[in-house]
Design a protein around this motif. Structure first.
Motif, PDB file in Angstrom:
ATOM      1  N   UNK A 105      23.794 -12.428   8.045  1.00 48.51           N
ATOM      2  CA  UNK A 105      22.595 -12.315   7.214  1.00 48.51           C
ATOM      3  C   UNK A 105      22.872 -12.828   5.799  1.00 48.51           C
ATOM      4  N   UNK A 106      21.872 -13.436   5.180  1.00 46.22           N
ATOM      5  CA  UNK A 106      22.046 -14.001   3.836  1.00 46.22           C
ATOM      6  C   UNK A 106      22.476 -12.967   2.799  1.00 46.22           C
ATOM      7  N   UNK A 107      22.044 -11.708   2.966  1.00 37.93           N
ATOM      8  CA  UNK A 107      22.390 -10.678   1.980  1.00 37.93           C
ATOM      9  C   UNK A 107      23.904 -10.462   1.956  1.00 37.93           C
ATOM     10  N   UNK A 108      24.523 -10.363   3.132  1.00 42.41           N
ATOM     11  CA  UNK A 108      25.978 -10.177   3.195  1.00 42.41           C
ATOM     12  C   UNK A 108      26.710 -11.369   2.595  1.00 42.41           C
ATOM     13  N   UNK A 109      26.214 -12.560   2.868  1.00 50.78           N
ATOM     14  CA  UNK A 109      26.840 -13.757   2.319  1.00 50.78           C
ATOM     15  C   UNK A 109      26.744 -13.776   0.792  1.00 50.78           C
ATOM     16  N   UNK A 110      25.565 -13.414   0.261  1.00 45.87           N
ATOM     17  CA  UNK A 110      25.373 -13.407  -1.186  1.00 45.87           C
ATOM     18  C   UNK A 110      26.226 -12.325  -1.848  1.00 45.87           C
ATOM     19  N   UNK A 111      26.375 -11.183  -1.177  1.00 47.53           N
ATOM     20  CA  UNK A 111      27.221 -10.111  -1.727  1.00 47.53           C
ATOM     21  C   UNK A 111      28.666 -10.588  -1.867  1.00 47.53           C
ATOM     22  N   UNK A 112      29.158 -11.283  -0.845  1.00 45.75           N
ATOM     23  CA  UNK A 112      30.532 -11.775  -0.898  1.00 45.75           C
ATOM     24  C   UNK A 112      30.689 -12.806  -2.010  1.00 45.75           C
TER      25      UNK A 112
END
Length: 277
Positions: A105-112
């Protein structure tokens, strides 16, 4: 026997595109580090071998590699991303086994990405407390990995148990990493594992595309290149440290793989010195 340290002990981030400075052997040959690393690929694709097993990687893939685990990966001109070198005194509760993460999911990618940017920003800052702040952000990276591992498990419909062949190759990789300086032959490793050399070679080739002897040779000659590039040790001392019976035999083995003698390799421009994985 003296072992030359292979990495600094502090936290640092390095672009994946810089890892091959001084030669592709810096990423593709089998090696291990004394600290954990996280590879985060944002662009490009290739194959990564960890503990004797090869798998594909692509954009938005991550691989966590604990200290002492043998690994190497292909790098093409289009491959981009970041490597986190945790340092040997990170103080975090990290996974004890290699982990392959695919944040969907994009949210997990952005968090990293945000966490990595925060770490880099603090490491480059001259403000007081910047190192402490960077370590706190590193702790958040550990939390991100824990959460991602939970999500990865949720996508599995049933518990996964590595095949017997994968377990055998992982055990071989572990023994090899421990003893590659001892001049042991593949037959010695096979005997210790309770299998024949032929069977060990077959399962290694099936798991990572390289035979048991090639993995052993790859690991020894990576260490040879590292010592030649990063120390002033005489060639005969490097040969002795790596278990060769004579400097002449070491020179022939090195030249067969690297295409140049150890002395000629040492004289070649190595490019900028950067952390390696």
């Amino acid at each position: 026997m003296t072992i030359i340290p292979d990495t600094p002990s502090q936290l640092r981030l390095t672009p994946i595109s810089r890892l091959a400075a001084g030669g592709r052997w810096r990423v593709e040959a089998m090696r291990s580090l004394r600290e954990p690393v996280l590879l985060w690929f944002t662009q490009g694709q290739g194959r990564i071998t960890v503990a004797g097993t090869t798998r594909a990687y692509g954009p938005n893939n991550a691989a966590f590699i604990p200290p002492g685990v043998m690994h190497g990966f292909e790098i093409a001109p289009r491959v981009q991303g970041t490597v986190v070198f945790f340092g040997r005194n990170h103080g975090l509760d990290l996974p004890a086994t290699p982990q392959f993460l695919r944040p969907r999911d994009p949210i997990s990618q952005k968090e990293l990405i945000a966490t990595l940017e925060a770490i880099q920003r603090e490491l480059e800052s001259a403000r007081s407390g910047s190192q402490k702040a960077a370590q706190h952000h590193l702790g958040l990276l550990g939390v991100w990995m824990d959460r991602q591992l939970e999500r990865e498990k949720a996508f599995e419909t049933m518990p996964h148990r590595p095949a017997a062949s994968q377990q055998l190759v992982a055990r071989y990789a572990s023994l090899l990493e421990r003893d590659f300086r001892s001049n042991r032959a593949v037959a010695d490793y096979a005997e210790a594992l309770g299998v024949t050399p032929t069977h060990l070679t077959r399962v290694c080739r099936g798991a990572c595309g390289k035979g048991a002897h090639q993995l052993l040779e790859d690991r020894i000659l990576f260490e040879a290149r590292r010592l030649l590039a990063e120390t002033r040790l005489p060639v005969k001392d490097v040969a002795e440290m790596l278990g060769f019976n004579s400097p002449g035999y070491f020179t022939r083995a090195f030249q067969k793989t690297a295409g140049v003698t150890p002395s000629a390799f040492r004289k070649k421009p190595a490019g900028p010195v950067v952390p390696r994985v």
